[in-house]
Design a protein around this motif. Sequence first.
Motif, short mmCIF file in Angstrom:
data_model
loop_
_atom_site.label_atom_id
_atom_site.label_comp_id
_atom_site.label_asym_id
_atom_site.label_seq_id
_atom_site.Cartn_x
_atom_site.Cartn_y
_atom_site.Cartn_z
N VAL A 1 0.84 -1.20 0.00
CA VAL A 1 0.00 0.00 0.00
C VAL A 1 0.88 1.24 0.00
N ARG A 2 0.55 2.20 -0.85
CA ARG A 2 1.24 3.49 -0.85
C ARG A 2 0.68 4.30 0.31
N ILE A 3 1.55 4.70 1.24
CA ILE A 3 1.13 5.41 2.43
C ILE A 3 1.46 6.90 2.29
N ILE A 4 0.45 7.72 2.53
CA ILE A 4 0.62 9.18 2.56
C ILE A 4 0.27 9.63 3.97
N GLU A 5 1.20 10.30 4.61
CA GLU A 5 1.00 10.72 6.00
C GLU A 5 0.70 12.22 6.03
N SER A 6 -0.29 12.61 6.83
CA SER A 6 -0.64 14.02 6.93
C SER A 6 -0.82 14.44 8.39
N ASN A 7 -0.65 15.73 8.60
CA ASN A 7 -0.89 16.36 9.91
C ASN A 7 -0.08 15.76 11.06
N MET A 8 1.18 15.44 10.80
CA MET A 8 2.04 14.91 11.86
C MET A 8 2.58 16.04 12.72
N SER A 9 2.56 15.84 14.02
CA SER A 9 3.20 16.81 14.92
C SER A 9 4.71 16.66 14.79
N ASP A 10 5.44 17.63 15.28
CA ASP A 10 6.90 17.54 15.25
C ASP A 10 7.39 16.33 16.04
N PHE A 11 6.72 16.03 17.15
CA PHE A 11 7.10 14.87 17.97
C PHE A 11 6.96 13.57 17.18
N VAL A 12 5.81 13.37 16.56
CA VAL A 12 5.56 12.14 15.79
C VAL A 12 6.52 12.05 14.61
N LYS A 13 6.67 13.15 13.89
CA LYS A 13 7.57 13.17 12.74
C LYS A 13 9.00 12.84 13.16
N GLY A 14 9.45 13.44 14.25
CA GLY A 14 10.81 13.21 14.74
C GLY A 14 11.03 11.76 15.15
N LEU A 15 10.07 11.19 15.87
CA LEU A 15 10.21 9.80 16.30
C LEU A 15 10.25 8.87 15.10
N LEU A 16 9.38 9.10 14.14
CA LEU A 16 9.38 8.23 12.95
C LEU A 16 10.67 8.37 12.15
N GLU A 17 11.25 9.55 12.11
CA GLU A 17 12.53 9.73 11.41
C GLU A 17 13.64 8.95 12.11
N VAL B 1 13.31 6.26 14.05
CA VAL B 1 13.05 4.84 13.87
C VAL B 1 13.34 4.42 12.43
N GLU B 2 13.03 5.26 11.48
CA GLU B 2 13.32 4.98 10.06
C GLU B 2 14.82 4.80 9.85
N GLU B 3 15.61 5.68 10.45
CA GLU B 3 17.08 5.56 10.36
C GLU B 3 17.56 4.25 10.96
N ASP B 4 17.03 3.90 12.14
CA ASP B 4 17.39 2.63 12.78
C ASP B 4 17.03 1.46 11.88
N TYR B 5 15.85 1.52 11.28
CA TYR B 5 15.40 0.46 10.39
C TYR B 5 16.34 0.30 9.21
N LYS B 6 16.71 1.41 8.60
CA LYS B 6 17.61 1.36 7.44
C LYS B 6 18.96 0.78 7.82
N GLU B 7 19.47 1.14 8.99
CA GLU B 7 20.78 0.66 9.44
C GLU B 7 20.75 -0.84 9.78
N THR B 8 19.66 -1.31 10.36
CA THR B 8 19.64 -2.70 10.81
C THR B 8 18.99 -3.67 9.84
N CYS B 9 17.97 -3.24 9.15
CA CYS B 9 17.21 -4.16 8.30
C CYS B 9 17.58 -4.13 6.83
N LEU B 10 18.11 -3.03 6.38
CA LEU B 10 18.40 -2.90 4.96
C LEU B 10 19.87 -3.05 4.62
N SER B 11 20.71 -3.26 5.66
CA SER B 11 22.14 -3.39 5.36
C SER B 11 22.53 -4.81 5.02
#
Length: 90
Positions: free
Chosen positions: A62-78, A80-90
Amino acid sequence: MNTVEINLEQTFAKKLGMRTTAMKLFRDLENETEAILDFKDIEFMSRSFAQEYVFQKHNSKVRIIESNMSDFVKGLLEVVEEDYKETCLS
């Protein structure tokens, strides 16, 4: 294109804390092509939810489009995304 819009606060709660909530969200999207996820009024997101959300997002068709994220939510997802890339995609 089959697009669904989901207000996460109305569908779940103002606080997204459980890993199983992210699993349910993506399970409910299985038959969709595209989903707009509205984070308006989400006050808190746990790291557990964020980790499962990122994992499910990467493994969903599914193509996911995210809207109306607070700075807190956006920051946390960023983070976690970095952690995911480092651990799961390497």
